[in-house]
Design a protein around this motif. Structure first.
Motif: not given
Length: 242
Positions: A119-144
């Motif tokens: 939920v937090g990662a999708l919200r960050a995407l919609t609010e353009h807090r960081q570039p999408p690829d950066v948010l994805l990499d961070s999300f995947q590392l944290r999810s792992l």
């Protein structure tokens, strides 16, 4: 037939019959749930638009014999309507949804941290807090990390010797010292390793200092590490805009 209520993020949908859909959601209280949305493909459906991938919803379920049935849906966050207008954010969000399903689907217990992370990662995407690829990499590392597969970037993943170290091996769990290096290890740049460590903990100041080359290298390493633990890659990663 009993009922229950939960909040969740729609991960994907599948057609069922002429007008129904099977909706897969990551819920807060029950993990990954697959339920039938009756008539949601009809234009007259009261809540078909609320059951699109990446929508964050509050759902009432009716318990069924094989699959539960969606009885009522209330929108919490309409992430899908925001992501649909931004290709880079949409493809990153799609990869997040697939990552979440793959990491949580095989577990017997719900993962509240995985739910909140998504939920937090999708919200960050919609609010353009960081570039999408950066948010994805961070999300995947944290999810792992939540799933118990946290990579080591500071110390040697095998012997624990404090770094920095030069060699990275997904199957060994991260960075390796010279003595523990195994065949097939890669040698990423020091700035890439620092970026990966920052992405794992959400140090956005450090992330912002990384150059494009380090970001691309880090993205490839995250995808490789995730693929190794899932035993196959994510189909959605081929469409991510980097």
């Amino acid at each position: 037939m009993g009922t229950y209520r939960d909040s969740g993020v729609v991960l994907r949908t599948q057609k069922l019959g002429e007008a129904d859909r099977i909706v897969t959601m990551l819920t807060r209280g029950r993990g990954v749930v697959r339920a039938v949305g009756r008539g949601v493909r009809k234009t007259s459906s009261r809540f078909g638009g609320r059951l699109e991938p990446s929508m964050h919803v509050d759902v009432q379920f009716a318990e069924g014999r094989s699959l539960d049935v969606i009885a009522q849906v209330v929108t919490i966050d309409p992430f899908a309507s925001h992501l649909g207008a931004d290709y880079a954010a949409y493809t990153a969000g799609t990869a997040m949804l697939e990552t979440a399903e793959r990491l949580v689907a095989d577990t017997a217990e719900p993962s509240v941290p995985q739910y909140h992370l998504l939920v937090g990662a999708l919200r960050a995407l919609t609010e353009h807090r960081q570039p999408p690829d950066v948010l994805l990499d961070s999300f995947q590392l944290r999810s792992l990390a939540i799933a118990g597969y946290a990579p080591s970037f500071d110390g040697c993943a095998r012997c624990g010797l404090e770094g920095p170290h030069r060699h990275f091996h997904a199957g060994s769990g991260g960075m390796l010292c010279d003595a523990c290096r195994v065949p097939g290890s890669s040698v990423p740049s020091a700035t890439t390793v620092a970026l990966l460590a920052a992405l794992l903990v959400g140090d956005w100041t450090a992330v912002g200092l990384a150059d494009d080359r380090s970001r691309r290298e880090a993205g490839g390493m995250v995808a490789n590490y995730l693929s190794w633990h899932l035993e196959r890659g994510l189909r959605s990663l081929a469409h991510v805009d980097r």
